[in-house]
Design an enzyme around this catalytic site. Structure first.
Site, PDB file in Angstrom:
ATOM      1  N   ARG A 102      26.590  13.693  -0.441  1.00  0.00           N
ATOM      2  CA  ARG A 102      25.499  13.318  -1.129  1.00  0.00           C
ATOM      3  C   ARG A 102      24.900  12.021  -0.624  1.00  0.00           C
ATOM      4  NH1 ARG A 102      21.316  15.047  -1.546  1.00  0.00           N
ATOM      5  NH2 ARG A 102      22.368  17.170  -2.049  1.00  0.00           N
ATOM      6  N   LYS A 137       8.850  -5.002  -0.435  1.00  0.00           N
ATOM      7  CA  LYS A 137       8.522  -3.742  -1.289  1.00  0.00           C
ATOM      8  C   LYS A 137       9.309  -2.468  -0.952  1.00  0.00           C
ATOM      9  CE  LYS A 137       3.963  -5.213  -1.842  1.00  0.00           C
ATOM     10  NZ  LYS A 137       2.100  -5.068  -1.457  1.00  0.00           N
ATOM     11  N   ASP A 224      -4.861 -12.324   4.234  1.00  0.00           N
ATOM     12  CA  ASP A 224      -4.942 -11.142   3.221  1.00  0.00           C
ATOM     13  C   ASP A 224      -5.960 -10.658   2.704  1.00  0.00           C
ATOM     14  OD1 ASP A 224      -2.761  -9.836   1.503  1.00  0.00           O
ATOM     15  OD2 ASP A 224      -3.633 -10.866  -0.177  1.00  0.00           O
TER      16      ASP A 224
END
Length: 285
Positions: A102, A137, A224
């Site tokens: 798994r 992130k 940005d």
């Protein structure tokens, strides 16, 4: 950036914690019906298409669970795969294979999805000279895996965490009392603490670009959420004084246009926070 030793430690922590979480005091499903001395063989089967990632990580997982397990690798990390491909065969104690299954699948499905999306972005930038960066992130606890996958996909890693680079964003600037104060305080801090960390400063508009350029010692300016025209203007203003990076909602439809504005880097959180796992299976042979 972090050292290889630090990165290797992160991977070891991920494996040990994941096995602790998943196995606990034993894989009782296997212990109850499979003899301890039973050996088996399984294949990693692709049921999707994209860029495979996590093969080397899988080897580390199997080795951690059982050093006697052997793996025959047919397809290496970073290769393009299609439905029906077999990435590797794993052979050894059946209980050990099932104990690791798994974690191997969860990691490889996620890593392959990230590598696939990264490769898509890299291909879109072909010929521009602009490079793709990841961000912080990431999924808590498995950042090292996700950043590894970005590298496998052809992208580059931004800072690994808060400790290996200075990044002065809007809140830092506002809390510090302005751009110049934030930069000056940062340089003083680095000198006082004897740290050699690169400084990135975020700009919200062209006036902030001009203010940043009044200070020395800035490694890269983060342009940005600018539009195309303002990005081109910013790149011209900055010139060769420092590196440039575009960010802020840039996607597959806009990334090449931003690259053509002349920036050195484009960072995208979507590489790690907006992907769908590649469908993979581990099947007994």
């Amino acid at each position: 950036m972090i050292s290889k030793a630090q990165f290797d430690t992160e991977i070891e922590l991920i494996i040990s914690n994941a096995i602790r979480e998943d196995v606990g005091d034993g894989d009782h499903s296997s212990l109850s019906c499979i003899p301890a001395n039973a050996n088996g063989k399984a294949k990693l089967l692709v049921k999707d298409e994209g860029i495979i990632a996590g093969v080397e990580f899988a080897k580390q997982v199997f080795s951690y669970v059982d050093p006697n397990i052997t793996i025959e690798t047919l397809i290496e990390d970073g290769s393009r795969v299609k439905y029906g491909d077999i990435v590797f065969y794993v052979e050894g104690a059946s209980q050990s294979i099932l104990k690791a299954e798994r974690l191997v699948l969860n990691a490889m499905q996620r890593m392959s999805a990230i590598a696939t999306k990264t490769r898509q972005f890299v291909d879109l930038l072909e010929g521009t000279g602009t490079k793709v960066l990841d961000t912080r992130k990431t999924t808590p606890g498995i950042r090292a895996l996700e950043k590894w996958a970005v590298k496998i996909g052809g992208g580059e890693n931004h800072r690994f965490a808060l400790y290996d680079m200075i990044m002065l964003k809007d809140n830092h600037i506002d809390f510090a009392g302005g751009i110049t104060k934030a930069i000056d305080k940062t340089k003083a801090y680095l000198k006082e603490t004897n740290r050699d960390l690169k400084i990135i400063v975020e700009a919200r508009d062209l006036d902030e670009i001009k203010t940043i350029l009044q200070s020395d010692g800035v490694y890269r300016i983060l342009i940005d959420n600018f539009n195309y025209e303002d990005t081109k203007t910013a790149v011209k203003l900055i010139g060769d004084k420092c590196l440039t990076e575009s960010s802020g909602g840039i996607n597959e439809k806009t990334i090449r246009e931003y690259a053509l504005c002349g920036v050195d880097y484009i960072s995208s959180g979507a590489l790690t926070h907006s992907v769908y796992n590649m469908d993979l299976s581990l099947k007994a042979v």
